[in-house]
Motif scaffolding. Structure first.
Motif, PDB file in Angstrom:
ATOM      1  N   ALA A 132      -1.582  -5.097  -4.321  1.00 43.48           N
ATOM      2  CA  ALA A 132      -0.224  -4.740  -3.843  1.00 43.48           C
ATOM      3  C   ALA A 132       0.647  -4.724  -5.071  1.00 43.48           C
ATOM      4  O   ALA A 132       1.664  -3.942  -4.960  1.00 43.48           O
ATOM      5  CB  ALA A 132       0.242  -6.144  -2.936  1.00 43.48           C
ATOM      6  N   ALA A 159       2.362  -1.452  -3.856  1.00 45.35           N
ATOM      7  CA  ALA A 159       3.411  -1.642  -2.869  1.00 45.35           C
ATOM      8  C   ALA A 159       4.675  -0.735  -3.172  1.00 45.35           C
ATOM      9  O   ALA A 159       5.233  -0.852  -4.177  1.00 45.35           O
ATOM     10  CB  ALA A 159       3.887  -3.094  -2.745  1.00 45.35           C
ATOM     11  N   ALA A 208      -0.539  -3.641   2.030  1.00 48.47           N
ATOM     12  CA  ALA A 208      -0.154  -3.106   0.726  1.00 48.47           C
ATOM     13  C   ALA A 208      -1.274  -3.038  -0.124  1.00 48.47           C
ATOM     14  O   ALA A 208      -1.068  -1.968  -0.939  1.00 48.47           O
ATOM     15  CB  ALA A 208       0.882  -3.974   0.081  1.00 48.47           C
TER      16      ALA A 208
END
Lengths: 231, 231
Positions: free
Chosen positions: A109, A113, A154
């Motif tokens: 992530a 993200a 994510a």
DNA sequence: CATGGACAACTGCTATAGCAGTTGGCAATC
DNA sequence: GATTGCCAACTGCTATAGCAGTTGTCCATG
């Protein structure tokens, strides 16, 4: 004689009912097991369960295979399926596995993200700040769940997402307990979540992984799943 | 028209044929995918595949559900199932996940492996020493596989075992490559394995976890799955 | 030529029926 | 009474058939 599980009264599925029968059966069974309504060692029959749930045997079988992959039931080919045991040791194992996978998810992530995802996480952080201030454990638990789900999403890996979703079920044993255990627990968890998002913002996978791992392990200790002394 | 997978010639299953049809279909499909015989995006039909394999649609469906859990296929409900893509990024993800889980398995093994299990591991170590000296990569790969399987078994967790077995399939992409890459690779891997068993003997979960993790990551780098720079 | 719209040919999903092992108890035997 | 063999009632597993959505194509319509 029908299966011993026949007596069980399953709670109806809330929320969307557009799920497949197999998915529904999986969730019902999983919830019944973690709630202790199906004791360890209970024999489960595909036909018997199908009769209880009012569906065919195929979806039930599919659900049982998933539960087997989750480690919640054991199937002896051509013989029978029984509910697995969940002693303290096993719960500790599952907790450590979850810590490792959550850590990997956090690392991924941190790399991937985008701003939109980070904004959603921070929105959940805001909710958690409010809930923490108000000591609203129910609201906090829900926000906590959504936050972690955002991290998993994510990370963007199907296997990881699936595994963590399965492991989440084991958490039911001590989720509420962990949040209600100590007054200091709530703000501590909040601080850890905030530190996590900062690591995401910095695009630092290693830091994110280590923080997530530590966060999960500490919360498991707070819930009594992991012993204080051990890693 | 039949499915695009119909043309495929599947290799027969070697070894024991007492497996269930679903299990057999799962392995055939998995192997076909990692070998690249089923290109990414290929549409897979339950019926079509059943016809190709000469079995019913139910076992095929069960195999596809497992492959979906493994992240190897994607199923759109009521629409279709296609083979997932395996770009470098995805392989790197799976490698990192595997490193995390192997680490946890090593930690559990360090706590629980009895003398019999440790003796079996050391027996494999002996084989690996021989194979390394003789530069017999095929023999080494087999022994390496058995060694890790012993660690997984010693960990004694069904979920962990299942997950690692699934992840192992992804390793096929680069397994041989990693072992043949550098002349220095073989003795290095051997030394790491020996250090691992020492950690088991010392009953040091944290040391075992860290060593296993480092071992897997380094071997992935040797195979080119993970970049040199990154964690 | 562009555009809906209906139909046919798919798809995954579920129900029913039956196969083939496994298990446990009961009866015949030692 | 202890033991062995057998049979019936299970079990998970597989095959067949049919349901209900989805999709793409082809024709009628603007």
């Amino acid at each position: 004689m029908a299966s011993a599980a026949t007596d069980l009264v399953f709670r109806p599925l809330e929320g969307q009912d557009a799920l497949s029968l197999a998915e529904g059966a999986y969730r019902r069974l999983r919830d019944a097991i973690v709630r202790g309504e199906l004791a360890a060692g209970t024999k489960i029959s595909e036909r018997g369960l199908a009769l209880t749930l009012g569906i065919s045997a195929q979806p039930v079988r599919e659900a049982l295979r998933r539960l087997e992959a989750d480690g919640m039931v054991l199937t002896q080919p051509r013989s029978g399926t029984i509910v697995a045991e969940f002693g303290p040791d096993r719960l500790a194992e599952m907790g450590r596995i979850r810590a490792a996978l959550e850590g990997t998810a956090a690392a991924l992530a941190a790399e991937r993200a985008d701003d939109a995802a980070l904004a959603l996480m921070e929105a959940q952080l805001a909710v958690m700040r409010d809930a923490t201030a108000a000591a609203d454990t129910a609201r906090l638990a829900a926000a906590n769940e959504r936050f972690h789900a955002l991290v998993h999403a994510a990370a963007g890996n199907a296997f990881l997402l699936r595994s963590l979703t399965s492991l989440r079920a084991y958490d039911h044993f001590n989720r509420v307990r962990a949040l209600e255990s100590t007054p200091k627990e709530l703000p501590k968890a909040l601080a850890e979540h905030e530190g996590l998002v900062k690591a995401f913002r910095k695009r630092d996978p290693e830091l994110a992984e280590e923080r997530m791992r530590a966060h999960v392990i500490r919360s498991l200790r707070a819930g009594g799943v992991l012993k204080k002394g051990k890693k």
